[in-house]
Design a protein around this motif. Sequence first.
Motif, PDB file in Angstrom:
ATOM      1  N   MET A   1       0.848  -1.203   0.000  1.00  0.00           N
ATOM      2  CA  MET A   1       0.000   0.000   0.000  1.00  0.00           C
ATOM      3  C   MET A   1       0.879   1.246   0.000  1.00  0.00           C
ATOM      4  O   MET A   1       1.703   1.426   0.900  1.00  0.00           O
ATOM      5  CB  MET A   1      -0.904   0.010   1.241  1.00  0.00           C
ATOM      6  CG  MET A   1      -1.795   1.218   1.359  1.00  0.00           C
ATOM      7  SD  MET A   1      -3.134   1.250   0.149  1.00  0.00           S
ATOM      8  CE  MET A   1      -4.126  -0.132   0.718  1.00  0.00           C
ATOM      9  N   ILE A   2       0.743   2.079  -1.011  1.00  0.00           N
ATOM     10  CA  ILE A   2       1.507   3.318  -1.106  1.00  0.00           C
ATOM     11  C   ILE A   2       0.602   4.475  -0.683  1.00  0.00           C
ATOM     12  O   ILE A   2      -0.434   4.712  -1.302  1.00  0.00           O
ATOM     13  CB  ILE A   2       2.031   3.526  -2.533  1.00  0.00           C
ATOM     14  CG1 ILE A   2       2.959   2.363  -2.927  1.00  0.00           C
ATOM     15  CG2 ILE A   2       2.771   4.857  -2.647  1.00  0.00           C
ATOM     16  CD1 ILE A   2       3.388   2.383  -4.368  1.00  0.00           C
ATOM     17  N   GLU A   3       0.970   5.172   0.359  1.00  0.00           N
ATOM     18  CA  GLU A   3       0.125   6.230   0.907  1.00  0.00           C
ATOM     19  C   GLU A   3       0.189   7.481   0.041  1.00  0.00           C
ATOM     20  O   GLU A   3       1.270   7.934  -0.351  1.00  0.00           O
ATOM     21  CB  GLU A   3       0.562   6.567   2.336  1.00  0.00           C
ATOM     22  CG  GLU A   3       0.341   5.444   3.340  1.00  0.00           C
ATOM     23  CD  GLU A   3      -1.125   5.095   3.510  1.00  0.00           C
ATOM     24  OE1 GLU A   3      -1.973   6.016   3.396  1.00  0.00           O
ATOM     25  OE2 GLU A   3      -1.430   3.915   3.751  1.00  0.00           O
ATOM     26  N   LEU A   4      -0.985   8.040  -0.253  1.00  0.00           N
ATOM     27  CA  LEU A   4      -1.101   9.278  -1.003  1.00  0.00           C
ATOM     28  C   LEU A   4      -2.087  10.194  -0.293  1.00  0.00           C
ATOM     29  O   LEU A   4      -3.008   9.722   0.385  1.00  0.00           O
ATOM     30  CB  LEU A   4      -1.597   9.009  -2.428  1.00  0.00           C
ATOM     31  CG  LEU A   4      -0.706   8.165  -3.339  1.00  0.00           C
ATOM     32  CD1 LEU A   4      -1.443   7.855  -4.640  1.00  0.00           C
ATOM     33  CD2 LEU A   4       0.598   8.881  -3.640  1.00  0.00           C
ATOM     34  N   SER A  19       6.439  11.871  -7.732  1.00  0.00           N
ATOM     35  CA  SER A  19       6.962  11.072  -6.629  1.00  0.00           C
ATOM     36  C   SER A  19       6.207   9.753  -6.501  1.00  0.00           C
ATOM     37  O   SER A  19       6.808   8.692  -6.275  1.00  0.00           O
ATOM     38  CB  SER A  19       6.854  11.858  -5.320  1.00  0.00           C
ATOM     39  OG  SER A  19       7.206  11.060  -4.207  1.00  0.00           O
ATOM     40  N   ALA A  20       4.876   9.808  -6.656  1.00  0.00           N
ATOM     41  CA  ALA A  20       4.064   8.596  -6.546  1.00  0.00           C
ATOM     42  C   ALA A  20       4.450   7.582  -7.620  1.00  0.00           C
ATOM     43  O   ALA A  20       4.580   6.386  -7.336  1.00  0.00           O
ATOM     44  CB  ALA A  20       2.588   8.953  -6.658  1.00  0.00           C
ATOM     45  N   ILE A  21       4.618   8.044  -8.848  1.00  0.00           N
ATOM     46  CA  ILE A  21       5.015   7.139  -9.938  1.00  0.00           C
ATOM     47  C   ILE A  21       6.369   6.514  -9.636  1.00  0.00           C
ATOM     48  O   ILE A  21       6.562   5.303  -9.815  1.00  0.00           O
ATOM     49  CB  ILE A  21       5.035   7.900 -11.279  1.00  0.00           C
ATOM     50  CG1 ILE A  21       3.612   8.327 -11.668  1.00  0.00           C
ATOM     51  CG2 ILE A  21       5.641   7.031 -12.383  1.00  0.00           C
ATOM     52  CD1 ILE A  21       3.552   9.258 -12.866  1.00  0.00           C
ATOM     53  N   ASN A  22       7.299   7.321  -9.162  1.00  0.00           N
ATOM     54  CA  ASN A  22       8.637   6.810  -8.838  1.00  0.00           C
ATOM     55  C   ASN A  22       8.609   5.812  -7.681  1.00  0.00           C
ATOM     56  O   ASN A  22       9.482   4.937  -7.580  1.00  0.00           O
ATOM     57  CB  ASN A  22       9.572   7.965  -8.491  1.00  0.00           C
ATOM     58  CG  ASN A  22       9.916   8.819  -9.700  1.00  0.00           C
ATOM     59  OD1 ASN A  22       9.852   8.350 -10.841  1.00  0.00           O
ATOM     60  ND2 ASN A  22      10.280  10.077  -9.470  1.00  0.00           N
ATOM     61  N   ARG A  23       7.596   5.925  -6.805  1.00  0.00           N
ATOM     62  CA  ARG A  23       7.481   5.017  -5.661  1.00  0.00           C
ATOM     63  C   ARG A  23       6.651   3.771  -5.962  1.00  0.00           C
ATOM     64  O   ARG A  23       6.446   2.944  -5.090  1.00  0.00           O
ATOM     65  CB  ARG A  23       6.880   5.757  -4.465  1.00  0.00           C
ATOM     66  CG  ARG A  23       7.827   6.757  -3.820  1.00  0.00           C
ATOM     67  CD  ARG A  23       7.249   7.367  -2.556  1.00  0.00           C
ATOM     68  NE  ARG A  23       6.126   8.253  -2.817  1.00  0.00           N
ATOM     69  CZ  ARG A  23       4.942   8.152  -2.223  1.00  0.00           C
ATOM     70  NH1 ARG A  23       4.698   7.179  -1.348  1.00  0.00           N
ATOM     71  NH2 ARG A  23       3.981   9.013  -2.498  1.00  0.00           N
ATOM     72  N   GLY A  24       6.163   3.665  -7.211  1.00  0.00           N
ATOM     73  CA  GLY A  24       5.476   2.436  -7.592  1.00  0.00           C
ATOM     74  C   GLY A  24       4.003   2.561  -7.912  1.00  0.00           C
ATOM     75  O   GLY A  24       3.331   1.540  -8.112  1.00  0.00           O
ATOM     76  N   VAL A  25       3.479   3.787  -7.932  1.00  0.00           N
ATOM     77  CA  VAL A  25       2.076   3.973  -8.347  1.00  0.00           C
ATOM     78  C   VAL A  25       2.063   3.979  -9.878  1.00  0.00           C
ATOM     79  O   VAL A  25       2.174   5.025 -10.510  1.00  0.00           O
ATOM     80  CB  VAL A  25       1.476   5.274  -7.780  1.00  0.00           C
ATOM     81  CG1 VAL A  25       0.045   5.461  -8.268  1.00  0.00           C
ATOM     82  CG2 VAL A  25       1.510   5.247  -6.263  1.00  0.00           C
ATOM     83  N   LYS A  26       1.974   2.802 -10.448  1.00  0.00           N
ATOM     84  CA  LYS A  26       2.133   2.632 -11.885  1.00  0.00           C
ATOM     85  C   LYS A  26       0.818   2.400 -12.619  1.00  0.00           C
ATOM     86  O   LYS A  26       0.809   2.197 -13.832  1.00  0.00           O
ATOM     87  CB  LYS A  26       3.080   1.458 -12.157  1.00  0.00           C
ATOM     88  CG  LYS A  26       4.506   1.657 -11.635  1.00  0.00           C
ATOM     89  CD  LYS A  26       5.227   2.758 -12.409  1.00  0.00           C
ATOM     90  CE  LYS A  26       6.706   2.812 -12.054  1.00  0.00           C
ATOM     91  NZ  LYS A  26       7.424   3.823 -12.855  1.00  0.00           N
ATOM     92  N   THR A  27      -0.287   2.402 -11.897  1.00  0.00           N
ATOM     93  CA  THR A  27      -1.596   2.168 -12.513  1.00  0.00           C
ATOM     94  C   THR A  27      -2.464   3.405 -12.356  1.00  0.00           C
ATOM     95  O   THR A  27      -2.588   3.955 -11.261  1.00  0.00           O
ATOM     96  CB  THR A  27      -2.299   0.959 -11.868  1.00  0.00           C
ATOM     97  OG1 THR A  27      -1.530  -0.218 -12.111  1.00  0.00           O
ATOM     98  CG2 THR A  27      -3.698   0.775 -12.438  1.00  0.00           C
TER      99      THR A  27
END
Length: 253
Positions: A1-4, A19-27
Motif C-alpha cells: 500500500m503506497i500512501e497518497l 513522486s508517486a510514480i517513482n514510488r510504484g504507483v504505476k496504474t
Amino acid sequence: MIELRSKLLEELTWVEIESAINRGVKTVLVPAGSVEQHGPHLGILKDAAWAEAIGVEVAKDLGDAVVAPVIRPGCSDHHMGFSGTISYRPETLMRVLEDYCRSLDSHGFDHIVLFSLHGGNFPAMNAILPSIADEADAQIITLLDKELLIDPLMASLAQMDIPSKARGHGGAAVTASVLHLRPDLVLEEEFTPGFTGNVSTSKLMTNGLDEVTELGHMGDPTYATPELGKEVTTRLVSAFSERIRTERGDSHE
C-alpha cells in the motif's frame, strides 16, 4: 500500500504525482460516465459521480493506483428527450480517450485502466481501443464488457432477495450504490417504480427512453437501501480489482 494524500489525480500536485510514480504507483484508472437523466430521484451527474467513486474504491483496494479525472459527458443521445442531458458524439468520446491515454502514457504509468459505468459509452470506447493500444507504451487494460458490470448488480439483488425486474436504468441496484457512495445525488422522497416491462436495448438506443418511460427510469428504486448499495459496491470493486490484477499479472504469492 503506497500512501497518497488523495487517490484523485486532479487533487495532487505534479510533484506528488511524479513522486508517486517513482514510488510504484504505476496504474492509473480512467473512469467514464455520463451527464444524463436517471429519473426524478437521481442527479444527472449520477453516472460520472458513480464512476469516480467506484474508481477511488478500486484504487484503494489495489493500493498502488490513482484515478484520473472522470470523463463526465458520455454518449447519451437516447436520453436527449429529458432536460439537462449532455451527449458526446461517439467520435468526440473517442478523441477524448485518445488524448487522455496519450497524456497519461507520457508520464510513465505502466498500466492505464479504462472503464465506464455508462453502457452507452461501450461501443465508442471499444472501437478506439486498438488505436490507443498500438500507440501507447503502457499496458491498456479495459473493463468494458457488460457482464463485468451487470453480473455484480444481479448477484447483489439475488443476495438481498430483490426481484431482478427492479434493476434497470435508475433502478434499485444502481440507485442503492449511489445512495451508499454519493447520497447527496439521491432524492429518496422521489423514489417511484419506473418502466419494468420488456424492451430491446437496440430499440431504446434508437428511439430513446422517452418512448417507453415518462419519468425516464427503468426498474424500481423503491428497493434501494444503503445495505444493498454496500453489497453492489463491494461486488463491483471486487470484480474490477480482480480483473485488473489478472491483466497486470500480479503475483499471488
